[in-house]
Design a protein around this motif. Structure first.
Motif, short mmCIF file in Angstrom:
data_model
loop_
_atom_site.label_atom_id
_atom_site.label_comp_id
_atom_site.label_asym_id
_atom_site.label_seq_id
_atom_site.Cartn_x
_atom_site.Cartn_y
_atom_site.Cartn_z
N GLU A 1 40.46 -37.97 9.05
CA GLU A 1 41.63 -37.15 8.74
C GLU A 1 41.26 -35.72 8.38
OE1 GLU A 1 45.70 -36.30 8.11
OE2 GLU A 1 44.82 -38.10 9.00
N PHE A 2 40.14 -35.54 7.68
CA PHE A 2 39.77 -34.21 7.19
C PHE A 2 38.54 -33.63 7.90
CE2 PHE A 2 42.13 -36.35 3.82
CZ PHE A 2 43.18 -35.46 3.70
N ASP A 3 38.23 -34.18 9.06
CA ASP A 3 37.13 -33.69 9.90
C ASP A 3 35.81 -33.55 9.13
OD1 ASP A 3 38.65 -33.48 12.27
OD2 ASP A 3 39.51 -31.60 11.55
N LEU A 4 35.49 -34.58 8.35
CA LEU A 4 34.23 -34.59 7.62
C LEU A 4 33.20 -35.39 8.42
CD1 LEU A 4 35.58 -35.32 4.03
CD2 LEU A 4 34.91 -33.10 5.00
N THR A 5 31.98 -34.91 8.40
CA THR A 5 30.92 -35.55 9.16
C THR A 5 30.05 -36.40 8.25
OG1 THR A 5 30.88 -33.58 10.56
CG2 THR A 5 29.03 -35.12 10.77
N PRO A 6 30.10 -37.74 8.41
CA PRO A 6 29.22 -38.58 7.60
C PRO A 6 27.78 -38.49 8.11
CG PRO A 6 30.53 -39.94 9.09
CD PRO A 6 30.96 -38.51 9.30
N VAL A 7 26.85 -38.41 7.18
CA VAL A 7 25.42 -38.36 7.50
C VAL A 7 24.76 -39.51 6.76
CG1 VAL A 7 23.31 -36.99 7.30
CG2 VAL A 7 25.49 -35.85 7.77
N ALA B 1 28.23 -33.77 5.67
CA ALA B 1 27.52 -32.64 6.28
C ALA B 1 28.11 -31.29 5.88
CB ALA B 1 27.51 -32.77 7.80
N GLU B 2 29.40 -31.21 5.67
CA GLU B 2 30.06 -29.94 5.37
C GLU B 2 29.85 -29.47 3.94
OE1 GLU B 2 31.62 -31.64 8.97
OE2 GLU B 2 31.45 -32.53 6.97
#
Length: 188
Positions: free
Chosen positions: A102-108, A119-120
């Protein structure tokens, strides 16, 4: 000379606005293979060595059961560019929304815990729960940092601080007083 009669009494239910506990952070968990992220404004450093962090997460938070079950999380520190997303993340539940999508977060993938880094975010701290004795009374988890990461591509960290009323301040200029820290040189 000033007396108490010259002062204005401050409402006790707003004391948190006078003494902000720490930056607004994002806390990631992973339960049954499903990652989640929540916004958290009630956190604090407890100790330098080992690095212990206090974080209030209550049963009203979807992440609470994941943290209780897995005993691990990641504290991600966003900067001011993520301010709107940080507030919006706090306005919905991982029970209803895949917040990474939903919030364009990149899991690492983390190295020591199953919960993902973000990532952000400027920094990510992998944590394990080391003390739950205050959870029942105060919803306060004591976390030990087991690995920490920073992103050198962020030019300047500007952490968000919630003022308790929907407004935020951001870190400003740093004041360098390292030369005066005589007692604490080992921390520099």
């Amino acid at each position: 000379m000033i007396t108490v009669d010259d002062l204005r009494e401050h409402p006790l239910d707003q004391v948190h606005r006078l003494m902000e506990p720490g930056p607004v952070i994002l806390v990631t968990t992973q339960q049954h293979g499903i990652p989640n992220v929540m916004t958290n404004g009630f956190n604090m450093m407890i100790r330098h060595v080992p690095p212990l962090i206090g974080c209030t997460i209550g049963p009203w938070d979807y992440s609470y059961s994941a943290l209780r079950e897995t005993g691990e999380c990641v504290i991600s520190i966003p900067d001011r560019e993520l301010a709107v997303a940080v507030v919006d993340i706090g306005n919905c539940s991982g029970q209803d929304v895949d917040k990474f999508q939903e919030f364009d977060l990149t899991p690492v993938a983390a190295q020591q815990v199953q919960a993902p880094l973000i990532a952000e975010c400027f920094a990510n701290i992998e944590c394990r729960v080391v003390d739950t004795t205050l959870v029942g009374t105060y919803d306060l988890f004591v976390l030990e940092a087991v690995r920490a990461w920073t992103d050198p591509s962020h030019p300047r960290l500007r952490m968000l601080h919630h003022r308790g009323d929907g407004t935020f301040t951001c870190d400003g200029d740093a004041i360098d007083l390292k030369d005066r820290m005589h007692k604490w040189q080992y921390l520099l």
